[in-house]
Design a protein around this motif. Structure first.
Motif, PDB file in Angstrom:
ATOM      1  N   VAL A  25       0.853  -1.185   0.000  1.00  0.00           N
ATOM      2  CA  VAL A  25       0.000   0.000   0.000  1.00  0.00           C
ATOM      3  C   VAL A  25       0.891   1.238   0.000  1.00  0.00           C
ATOM      4  CG1 VAL A  25      -1.791   1.291   1.204  1.00  0.00           C
ATOM      5  CG2 VAL A  25      -1.832  -1.195   1.241  1.00  0.00           C
ATOM      6  N   ALA A  26       0.741   2.080  -1.002  1.00  0.00           N
ATOM      7  CA  ALA A  26       1.560   3.297  -1.116  1.00  0.00           C
ATOM      8  C   ALA A  26       0.850   4.434  -0.385  1.00  0.00           C
ATOM      9  CB  ALA A  26       1.778   3.645  -2.585  1.00  0.00           C
ATOM     10  N   PHE A  27       1.013   4.473   0.940  1.00  0.00           N
ATOM     11  CA  PHE A  27       0.380   5.525   1.729  1.00  0.00           C
ATOM     12  C   PHE A  27       0.985   6.883   1.363  1.00  0.00           C
ATOM     13  CE2 PHE A  27      -0.475   1.830   4.451  1.00  0.00           C
ATOM     14  CZ  PHE A  27      -1.833   2.012   4.677  1.00  0.00           C
ATOM     15  N   ILE A  28       0.132   7.896   1.335  1.00  0.00           N
ATOM     16  CA  ILE A  28       0.569   9.257   1.026  1.00  0.00           C
ATOM     17  C   ILE A  28       0.855   9.973   2.339  1.00  0.00           C
ATOM     18  CG2 ILE A  28      -0.086  11.471  -0.001  1.00  0.00           C
ATOM     19  CD1 ILE A  28      -1.854   9.908  -1.953  1.00  0.00           C
ATOM     20  N   THR A  29       2.097  10.375   2.526  1.00  0.00           N
ATOM     21  CA  THR A  29       2.506  11.030   3.769  1.00  0.00           C
ATOM     22  C   THR A  29       3.179  12.357   3.450  1.00  0.00           C
ATOM     23  OG1 THR A  29       4.612   9.822   3.732  1.00  0.00           O
ATOM     24  CG2 THR A  29       2.802   8.828   4.969  1.00  0.00           C
TER      25      THR A  29
END
Length: 246
Positions: free
Chosen positions: A38-42
């Motif tokens: 999962v490419a979480f946006i931070t």
């Protein structure tokens, strides 16, 4: 007794990964492999579009895309990129009738959208046309808003907006065609107009791709007098390190 019931339920319905459906230790969780996918946006992100920035240039930083094409809404935030595992989660909820995904997605959205949820008066899910709602039996945006409301205490207003014109599916359309497709498709419900003027509203949807649908909703809310209009989605399309469709 509660622990015994929980163990019995786990035996009858063992917890499975939300994405790949392999066994995991807890319900509403991902296995280590899918979690890593999962490419979480931070942070750092563009303050307007919520897209990743290549480096931190301070509070309130905006991307070139936001300067060149400012959106109709004030700010947008999303929990993860719409790719790989993220896409399978969104499609599972939207097309696979997997409502058990909504609580986990809402938790991630609440974390990613802390700043837009701060001071919000209501959550406004993007509506479906009644014919599509009849076939699907649920509105995935309303489900996400319902769980966000339970997590945050912010009221959800699923009946505030209406989709008054049945639109074609946006998948596969160009940005120009998407804009044309949703023009005039939304309006404020007549008995809900007083819930808009002067209020801080958060539009909730499952995924932001070109942003045409959310832009159309934001314009309707702006004309009705909303003070602030933010957007919160579970996923969004991001091309490259900082580019975005709006």
């Amino acid at each position: 007794m509660s622990a015994a019931r929980s163990r019995a339920l786990d035996w009858l319905l063992p917890p499975l990964c939300l994405a790949c459906r392999n066994p995991v230790g807890d319900h509403h969780a991902l296995c280590p492999h899918c979690w890593g996918g999962v490419a979480f946006i931070t942070a750092p992100v563009c303050d307007r579009l919520g897209t990743p920035l290549p480096y931190d240039i301070g509070p309130g930083a905006v991307s070139p895309e936001a300067i060149a094409n400012p959106p109709a809404f004030d700010r947008a935030r999303a929990a993860f990129r719409f790719d790989d595992v993220g896409r399978s989660l969104i499609h599972g909820l939207k097309y696979g009738d997997r409502l058990e995904l909504a609580p986990a997605l809402a938790r991630w959205m609440a974390r990613a959208g802390r700043d837009v949820l701060d001071g919000a008066d209501a959550l406004v899910p993007v509506p479906l046309h009644w014919t599509r709602l009849f076939r699907r039996r649920f509105n995935q945006s309303a489900e996400l808003a319902r769980h966000l409301s339970a997590l945050t205490g912010i009221a959800t207003e699923p009946m505030l907006m209406k989709r008054v014109r049945r639109t074609a599916h946006q998948v596969g359309l160009t940005r120009a065609r998407r804009i044309e497709n949703v023009t005039g498709a939304f309006r404020i419900a007549e008995d809900r107009s007083t819930l808009v003027r002067g209020r801080n509203l958060v539009l909730v949807d499952d995924v932001l791709t070109t942003g045409a649908t959310l832009e159309a909703c934001a314009r309707v809310l702006r004309r009705a007098g909303a003070a602030r209009i933010d957007v919160l989605t579970a996923a969004r399309v991001v091309d490259g390190p900082g580019a975005v469709h709006i």
